[in-house]
Design a protein around this motif. Sequence first.
Motif, PDB file in Angstrom:
ATOM      1  N   LYS A 105       0.838  -1.196   0.000  1.00 48.09           N
ATOM      2  CA  LYS A 105       0.000   0.000   0.000  1.00 48.09           C
ATOM      3  C   LYS A 105       0.876   1.251   0.000  1.00 48.09           C
ATOM      4  N   PHE A 106       1.959   1.201   0.759  1.00 46.97           N
ATOM      5  CA  PHE A 106       2.896   2.321   0.811  1.00 46.97           C
ATOM      6  C   PHE A 106       3.471   2.581  -0.578  1.00 46.97           C
ATOM      7  N   ALA A 107       3.935   1.503  -1.232  1.00 43.48           N
ATOM      8  CA  ALA A 107       4.521   1.633  -2.565  1.00 43.48           C
ATOM      9  C   ALA A 107       3.487   2.132  -3.572  1.00 43.48           C
ATOM     10  N   ALA A 108       2.250   1.660  -3.448  1.00 41.89           N
ATOM     11  CA  ALA A 108       1.191   2.084  -4.365  1.00 41.89           C
ATOM     12  C   ALA A 108       0.902   3.576  -4.220  1.00 41.89           C
ATOM     13  N   HIS A 109       0.981   4.074  -2.994  1.00 45.40           N
ATOM     14  CA  HIS A 109       0.760   5.509  -2.784  1.00 45.40           C
ATOM     15  C   HIS A 109       1.863   6.321  -3.460  1.00 45.40           C
ATOM     16  N   ILE A 110       3.095   5.888  -3.313  1.00 47.19           N
ATOM     17  CA  ILE A 110       4.216   6.589  -3.943  1.00 47.19           C
ATOM     18  C   ILE A 110       4.057   6.568  -5.464  1.00 47.19           C
ATOM     19  N   ALA A 111       3.569   5.443  -5.986  1.00 46.66           N
ATOM     20  CA  ALA A 111       3.475   5.274  -7.436  1.00 46.66           C
ATOM     21  C   ALA A 111       2.212   5.877  -8.029  1.00 46.66           C
ATOM     22  N   ASN A 112       1.330   6.404  -7.215  1.00 46.32           N
ATOM     23  CA  ASN A 112       0.047   6.921  -7.679  1.00 46.32           C
ATOM     24  C   ASN A 112       0.249   8.195  -8.510  1.00 46.32           C
ATOM     25  N   THR A 113       0.127   8.076  -9.814  1.00 46.96           N
ATOM     26  CA  THR A 113       0.349   9.225 -10.696  1.00 46.96           C
ATOM     27  C   THR A 113      -0.815  10.212 -10.682  1.00 46.96           C
ATOM     28  N   ALA A 114      -1.932   9.814 -10.070  1.00 50.28           N
ATOM     29  CA  ALA A 114      -3.071  10.737  -9.969  1.00 50.28           C
ATOM     30  C   ALA A 114      -2.793  11.845  -8.962  1.00 50.28           C
ATOM     31  N   ILE A 115      -1.810  11.621  -8.080  1.00 46.08           N
ATOM     32  CA  ILE A 115      -1.423  12.637  -7.110  1.00 46.08           C
ATOM     33  C   ILE A 115      -0.347  13.508  -7.753  1.00 46.08           C
ATOM     34  N   ARG A 116      -0.664  14.755  -8.022  1.00 44.15           N
ATOM     35  CA  ARG A 116       0.302  15.640  -8.683  1.00 44.15           C
ATOM     36  C   ARG A 116       1.256  16.200  -7.641  1.00 44.15           C
ATOM     37  N   ARG A 117       2.508  15.903  -7.831  1.00 44.23           N
ATOM     38  CA  ARG A 117       3.534  16.361  -6.890  1.00 44.23           C
ATOM     39  C   ARG A 117       4.825  16.616  -7.646  1.00 44.23           C
ATOM     40  N   HIS A 118       5.588  17.571  -7.166  1.00 47.14           N
ATOM     41  CA  HIS A 118       6.886  17.865  -7.771  1.00 47.14           C
ATOM     42  C   HIS A 118       8.026  17.259  -6.958  1.00 47.14           C
ATOM     43  N   ALA A 119       7.745  16.965  -5.705  1.00 46.64           N
ATOM     44  CA  ALA A 119       8.783  16.410  -4.835  1.00 46.64           C
ATOM     45  C   ALA A 119       8.146  15.543  -3.761  1.00 46.64           C
ATOM     46  N   LEU A 120       8.936  14.598  -3.281  1.00 52.15           N
ATOM     47  CA  LEU A 120       8.518  13.697  -2.203  1.00 52.15           C
ATOM     48  C   LEU A 120       9.559  13.721  -1.096  1.00 52.15           C
ATOM     49  N   ILE A 121       9.088  13.860   0.129  1.00 54.11           N
ATOM     50  CA  ILE A 121       9.931  13.673   1.309  1.00 54.11           C
ATOM     51  C   ILE A 121       9.332  12.482   2.045  1.00 54.11           C
ATOM     52  N   VAL A 122      10.106  11.419   2.216  1.00 56.56           N
ATOM     53  CA  VAL A 122       9.535  10.137   2.615  1.00 56.56           C
ATOM     54  C   VAL A 122      10.256   9.516   3.802  1.00 56.56           C
ATOM     55  N   VAL A 123       9.459   9.007   4.752  1.00 60.02           N
ATOM     56  CA  VAL A 123       9.951   8.114   5.802  1.00 60.02           C
ATOM     57  C   VAL A 123       9.454   6.721   5.430  1.00 60.02           C
ATOM     58  N   ALA A 124      10.349   5.765   5.218  1.00 61.52           N
ATOM     59  CA  ALA A 124       9.890   4.458   4.739  1.00 61.52           C
ATOM     60  C   ALA A 124      10.686   3.316   5.341  1.00 61.52           C
ATOM     61  N   VAL A 125      10.002   2.180   5.520  1.00 64.73           N
ATOM     62  CA  VAL A 125      10.700   0.951   5.878  1.00 64.73           C
ATOM     63  C   VAL A 125      11.426   0.452   4.641  1.00 64.73           C
TER      64      VAL A 125
END
Length: 345
Positions: A105-125
């Motif tokens: 689910k975490f990976a799917a959220h990152i890969a979701n192209t419907a969310i328009r973003r220019h940058a990601l700041i991520v805390v991840a396992v």
Amino acid sequence: MKKTRLVDIAQAAGVGLATVERVLNERGSVRPQTAEKVVLAAKRLGYKGLIPNLYRGTLRIEVVMVRPETPFFSRLNRAFERIAASLDSSITVNRTFVDENDPEKFAAHIANTAIRRHALIVVAVDHPKIRESLRRARSTGIEVVQIVSYTAGKDNVFVGIDNYAAGRTAGFYMSRMLAHTAGRIVAVCHSWAYQIHKERIRGFSDYLAANHNPAHLFSEVIFGLDEDVRSAEMMTEALRRETGVVGVYNAGGANLGVGSALQRYRERQRGELVWIAHELNDETRGFISSGLLTLVLDQAPETQARRALDTVLHRMGIIDVPVSQDPVPFLTYTGENIGQFSATA
């Protein structure tokens, strides 16, 4: 290095050469999303010509975190909220919490192209699917910064403390404080899912091994998943199983759970032990004040949030001032200085 050509940019952005020329010469008639791909590809390839200012509209930065109910991530979340409020109105910082126990689910959220973003700041396992989703996001031109923890390989920019050094520091204080006391030492952390916990335990163990005291035995690592109830139960069992425990290093969270078990142990044994933990908050401040907790190593989430946002803005060409790539300094708190500083100010 080979000189970047317009055809190289076109290939990297997945567009035609004419589109690249229109974007770089600011002739218009190109969809904003397509222009973003071209400009980001040009920057990524190191194009030496003039690159137009991409961000004339809203610049969207998404911060993806875990476990909002914990003191540390609550503190980190507030830090991002405060800093975001001080930024230009053209910069939007969205904060999202995703379940750390569901990597897909975490990976799917990152890969979701419907969310328009220019940058990601991520805390991840550290998980293969999360690593792949971050790699793909980066390949599309999205700036990716990992904060607090990181996935294997450090492919992305990382903002955080030197966790190996933090573990060695805990080992240094533990060995000094127990210099004239014999017994066993136990450590606890979330699990091996987080690279930073591996590094802290490795640093702690390496220091104790390199400065061997035959009176000390580092006997066990407990995986409490940073859950208070689980950590309390597992710590209680370890204290029953391991005779003569004189030192405990909590390399993760769940200090409330660990502390409750140690409080009962101290009352039952009528003896003292050295407990070293991470993060200054209301829980650890209380344990320090009571004398149960000896020392806290705090990783300054406010500084991490500020530097992560500055890093993203610098890499996107929004700010010109270089941002330090050195590890964020961690702070040491004892009963002598907790009254001087506020973790929630």
